[in-house]
Design an enzyme around this catalytic site. Structure first.
Site, PDB file in Angstrom:
ATOM      1  N   TYR A  69      -1.748  -6.945 -65.779  1.00  0.00           N
ATOM      2  CA  TYR A  69      -2.169  -6.383 -67.195  1.00  0.00           C
ATOM      3  C   TYR A  69      -1.877  -5.005 -67.201  1.00  0.00           C
ATOM      4  O   TYR A  69      -1.543  -4.591 -68.163  1.00  0.00           O
ATOM      5  CB  TYR A  69      -3.804  -7.054 -67.263  1.00  0.00           C
ATOM      6  CG  TYR A  69      -4.274  -6.253 -68.852  1.00  0.00           C
ATOM      7  CD1 TYR A  69      -3.869  -6.967 -69.722  1.00  0.00           C
ATOM      8  CD2 TYR A  69      -5.107  -5.282 -68.607  1.00  0.00           C
ATOM      9  CE1 TYR A  69      -4.148  -6.420 -70.977  1.00  0.00           C
ATOM     10  CE2 TYR A  69      -5.647  -4.948 -69.909  1.00  0.00           C
ATOM     11  CZ  TYR A  69      -4.940  -5.600 -71.021  1.00  0.00           C
ATOM     12  OH  TYR A  69      -5.355  -4.930 -72.360  1.00  0.00           O
ATOM     13  N   LYS A 118       0.663  -2.893 -69.878  1.00  0.00           N
ATOM     14  CA  LYS A 118       0.366  -1.778 -70.792  1.00  0.00           C
ATOM     15  C   LYS A 118       0.939  -0.486 -70.588  1.00  0.00           C
ATOM     16  O   LYS A 118       1.234   0.166 -71.296  1.00  0.00           O
ATOM     17  CB  LYS A 118      -1.145  -1.840 -70.809  1.00  0.00           C
ATOM     18  CG  LYS A 118      -1.999  -2.963 -71.324  1.00  0.00           C
ATOM     19  CD  LYS A 118      -1.682  -3.224 -72.778  1.00  0.00           C
ATOM     20  CE  LYS A 118      -2.203  -4.415 -73.446  1.00  0.00           C
ATOM     21  NZ  LYS A 118      -2.078  -4.400 -74.896  1.00  0.00           N
ATOM     22  N   THR A 168     -13.425  -8.579 -78.458  1.00  0.00           N
ATOM     23  CA  THR A 168     -12.728  -9.397 -78.659  1.00  0.00           C
ATOM     24  C   THR A 168     -12.463 -10.679 -77.706  1.00  0.00           C
ATOM     25  O   THR A 168     -13.001 -10.603 -76.514  1.00  0.00           O
ATOM     26  CB  THR A 168     -11.235  -8.947 -79.031  1.00  0.00           C
ATOM     27  OG1 THR A 168     -10.619  -8.690 -77.725  1.00  0.00           O
ATOM     28  CG2 THR A 168     -11.316  -7.780 -80.035  1.00  0.00           C
TER      29      THR A 168
END
Length: 325
Positions: free
Chosen positions: A205, A209, A242
């Site tokens: 991850y 990014k 989220t």
């Protein structure tokens, strides 16, 4: 060795998270300035069916934009469009299917969009996933690298000609790419971009990014060198409550809930930086920036490595089947 390969990225990611939460504890989220009307302008927002993507699409539509919500959930997309229209904004919203884990789907989306003859003034590369177990995209790429980065890399490149034609000096088209503070802990292993040697969801991850920041800087360099009226910026929404966190371990999930209520930003607050980059007058003609909470911020040292930027760009072109510029 295996244990270190897993633990080091995990520790780096959670340290980044702690730093962000401490900042959010003592600092309010960005309050958007009065934004100019966007009548006649067209935007594409990936992952715009929910969370920050939806809030970005909703706000841009309220400014008068024609917003294309790009996502892989048709029912969610239809519901998102309905919600935006029910608010009675001056803009327009519609849903178009896009699966960023499939390069074929990305190409089909672009082909369909271009066939309509619409201009494109804003592209918000918002969609993403986080901390998924080891799996591959339809094209065999590591899932984070494929969805978060490569899908957006191809999408942006295939839409660049429309962005260039739609912009003009004094009213540039804009590419807004959502990165994360986790990029500070990211490492680009150019010999193992698909994390096959030793998989760490945290490392994968963070790498994806970081790749988005490197991509943004190199893209802006190319656009500036050629004099095209298009700007590219990376944005950091902070830690936002989220569905991205649904893949946390059970213990982390339990710990996250009370912390999220106190310290996490809402999706609307998280989306504010994307909206700012996409529509604020202050960002006219400004590119090559990493934006956090409404301010330009220094990204990681490695993200400014021009040789790494060029190497990643070249490798990415090869992986997605684009001619190297």
């Amino acid at each position: 060795m295996w244990l270190l390969s897993v633990l080091v990225p995990l520790v780096r990611l959670y340290l980044c998270g702690v730093k962000v939460l401490l900042y959010q504890l003592f600092n309010r989220s960005l309050t958007l300035p009065v934004l100019p009307k966007q009548n006649g302008r067209v935007a594409i927002v990936t992952g715009g069916t929910r969370g920050m993507g939806f809030e970005t699409a909703r706000h841009l539509a309220s400014l008068g934009m024609h917003v294309v919500i790009a996502g892989n959930e048709k029912e969610e997309g239809t519901a998102a469009v309905k919600r935006i229209h029910e608010e009675g904004g001056k803009g327009k919203a519609e849903f178009m299917f896009l699966d960023l884990t499939s390069l074929k789907s990305v190409r089909q989306f672009v082909q369909t969009f271009k066939a309509r003859g619409l201009p494109l003034h804003v592209l918000v590369n918002n969609a993403g996933t986080m901390l998924v177990p080891e799996t591959q995209t339809q094209d065999g790429f590591e899932f984070h690298f494929g969805l978060n980065y490569l899908g957006h890399f191809l999408l942006t490149n295939l839409l660049l000609d429309v962005l260039k034609k739609s912009g003009r000096h004094g009213c540039c088209s804009r590419v807004v790419t959502v990165s994360s503070a986790t990029h500070y802990g990211g490492v680009m292993d150019m010999d193992d971009l698909n994390s096959k040697r030793c998989y760490s969801s945290h490392g994968a991850y963070s790498q994806s990014k970081l790749a988005l920041v490197l991509f943004t800087y190199y893209l802006q360099e190319q656009l500036t060198a050629s004099g095209f009226p298009v700007t590219a910026n990376a944005v950091d929404p902070g830690m936002v409550d989220t569905a991205l966190y649904d893949n946390l371990w059970s213990l982390a999930q339990a710990l996250k809930k009370p912390v999220a209520k106190l310290l996490f930003r809402t999706p609307a607050e998280g989306a504010s930086i994307s909206i700012y980059a996409a529509a604020a007058s202050e960002m006219e003609g400004v590119g090559g920036c990493y934006l956090y909470n409404g301010k330009k911020k220094q990204s990681s040292d490695i993200s400014y490595d021009s040789e790494l930027q060029a190497e990643l760009w070249k490798k990415s072109c090869q992986l997605v089947g684009l001619q190297v510029a």
